[in-house]
Structures are given as C-alpha cells and as structure tokens.
Enzyme design. Structure first.
Site, PDB file in Angstrom:
ATOM      1  N   LYS A  68      -2.818   5.545   5.442  1.00 53.77           N
ATOM      2  CA  LYS A  68      -3.128   5.925   4.062  1.00 53.77           C
ATOM      3  C   LYS A  68      -4.620   6.090   3.792  1.00 53.77           C
ATOM      4  O   LYS A  68      -5.006   6.867   2.913  1.00 53.77           O
ATOM      5  CB  LYS A  68      -2.524   4.917   3.080  1.00 53.77           C
ATOM      6  CG  LYS A  68      -1.011   4.976   3.006  1.00 53.77           C
ATOM      7  CD  LYS A  68      -0.472   4.076   1.907  1.00 53.77           C
ATOM      8  CE  LYS A  68       1.039   4.199   1.787  1.00 53.77           C
ATOM      9  NZ  LYS A  68       1.562   3.437   0.636  1.00 53.77           N
ATOM     10  N   ASP A 105       1.816   6.700  -5.323  1.00 53.76           N
ATOM     11  CA  ASP A 105       2.158   5.282  -5.445  1.00 53.76           C
ATOM     12  C   ASP A 105       1.820   4.756  -6.834  1.00 53.76           C
ATOM     13  O   ASP A 105       2.510   3.888  -7.362  1.00 53.76           O
ATOM     14  CB  ASP A 105       1.402   4.451  -4.403  1.00 53.76           C
ATOM     15  CG  ASP A 105       2.029   4.523  -3.018  1.00 53.76           C
ATOM     16  OD1 ASP A 105       3.229   4.841  -2.925  1.00 53.76           O
ATOM     17  OD2 ASP A 105       1.311   4.267  -2.033  1.00 53.76           O
TER      18      ASP A 105
END
Length: 285
Positions: A68, A105
């Site tokens: 990420k 997210d």
C-alpha cells in the site's frame, strides 16, 4: 476475444475476498468483465506495474499488504485522500495512460459509522490498534471527523510519526500496543454525549497471525468495537467486546464499502448494494 478486467494484488493473496465481492457484483449486473487475484511479491511490484501499463484491457487494481505504501513510487499521481494518508489501496488508469493512486479504505471504513457520525457529540475519542496502511487511512478518516486518537503500535515512535504526518495540529497520543493487554481499574468519566470507538486496524487476530491482546476494561461503556479483520469474521476481539456489552462492527463492513468505491472506478458504474445481505451471507459461508 479479450475482456476488461481489474484485480487485487498482494503477498500473500490467496486469502483475499475481493475477487468474490467484485465477481458477485459483475454477475448480478451482467457486465462483460473480470476481476482476478494476482500474487505480486515486493521484488515483482515494479515489473507488475510496468506490464499492466501497456495492457489495454486492464482497468486497475486493488492493493493489499504489503504494497500500500511501496506502490506509490510507481504511480503518476495520487488523489488528495491517498496523498494525505500516504497509502494507496486502489490504482486506476486515466485515458491519457496515467496511473492514479487513491484510497477507498477511508470511505469504506466510515460507511458503517455514518449514522452515528451524523449525530452531534460533545467529544469523540478512538483507540486505534495498528500502524500499517489501513491504520493510516483510519487515522485520517477519524481525524477528519473530529476524533481525538490514541494510536497504538509495537513501535510508539512509528505511531507518533503517523499522527504527526496526518494531523499534526491536534492532541493525539501514541502508545505501545501492550498498554491495552492487561486489565485496568481506570474510572471513566461520564460519557453521556460522547462517542468512543475501539478499532483493530492491525492483522493481529487474523487466521495465521498472533492473537490481539486487548482487555476491554480499557474501553468506556458504550464504546463501539470495530475490527477490520475478515478471516475469521467473528474475531476474539469482537467476541470479547460483545461479551462486555459493546456494539460490534465486523471487517466485512469496511471491505464491502471500500470495494464498492473501487468497483465504480474500475467499471464506471456503482455496484448493486441492494444485494449486500446476500453478498455477506456468501462471504460468511
């Protein structure tokens, strides 16, 4: 004959539920497209991005552990949310070929909290456990909604650096995650009008990972327990929270929410959320 496709990348990747989620939506909508899982190691990340840049059928990918943050170096631009968080979980390609990093997210995490966040509170506090890419997104989401955050990790200095990078002007706190493992007799003040949240934003408690040691005497009465782990779905963290009388939110809430935002970016249409009950049942089977 080729079809447009998106995928999820990570190391490991076999445990990902993303192909099942996106495949469910593609099937319900009758879209002629695919969603796959692709195992990409840290050493293979640069080659993966280079290869996908030249694939006209590739619509983008979701990014999971451990890429990420590392993937940012190979992208052309970050959307504002991902830039603030410093982590990317979704990559899409623009018509000019540029690869854009975003972070769904944040929106996915907030979705099941929307009704509570719409209320007015005298004070909002969150205890967030973990210092990875998902934790960064959660800290950014909560800071934007007026929470005072206690961020706990094995390395408090790393936790402090995340708080300093995302919301340096506020009174947040970094602690060792072991602080929450033993019982406390702390007497919480009157929480009327307050919103307390405890979030496991780490992989602790996931199948194959060490357990998460959190004693619920550290949480005020009425605090909501939120675990982003999806395997198992009912973690020990959530079981203990429920036994202590706390409302719980499981990892599928965030997973489905963030996937819905990514799906629309990949395929240009919102997924059919009216089937969420059926989707959750399939994923929990």
């Amino acid at each position: 004959m080729t079809r447009p496709y998106a995928e999820v990348i990570g190391d490991p990747i076999a445990q990902s539920k993303s192909p099942a989620i996106h495949g469910f939506w593609l099937d319900r909508m009758g879209l002629d497209a695919d969603y796959r899982a692709c195992h990409v190691t840290p050493d293979g990340l640069a080659d993966y991005i280079a290869e996908r840049r030249s694939d006209p059928d590739w619509r983008g990918c979701n990014v999971t552990m451990p890429h990420k943050q590392a993937v940012i170096a190979y992208l052309d631009r970050l959307e504002i949310g991902a830039e603030l968080v410093g982590a990317v979980n979704t990559i899409t390609r623009r018509h000019n070929g540029a690869l854009i990093g975003t972070n769904t997210d944040v929106g996915g995490f907030l979705e099941p909290l929307a009704a509570v966040l719409a209320q007015n509170h005298l004070f909002r506090m969150a205890r967030v456990l973990g210092t990875g890419g998902a934790a960064r997104a959660i800290v950014a989401a909560l800071a934007d909604h007026g929470f005072t955050i206690v961020l706990a990790g094995r390395d408090p200095a790393k936790a402090q650096s995340i708080l300093d990078a995302i919301d340096p002007a506020s009174e947040h706190h970094a602690v060792d995650i072991a602080h929450f493992s033993d019982p406390t007799d702390f007497a919480f003040d009157d929480r009327q009008g307050c919103f307390d949240l405890v979030v496991n934003a780490s992989p602790l408690g996931m199948r194959g990972q060490p357990p998460l040691a959190f004693d619920w005497s550290h949480a005020p009465p009425g605090a909501i327990a939120y675990d982003i782990v999806t395997d198992p779905l009912e973690t020990e963290f959530l079981r203990n929270a429920g036994a202590a009388g706390h409302q719980t939110i499981d990892g599928l809430a965030m997973l489905i929410g963030q996937a819905a935002l990514a799906f629309e970016k990949f395929f240009g249409v919102a997924p059919p959320r009216e089937h969420d009950g059926e989707l959750r049942a399939m994923l929990s089977a």
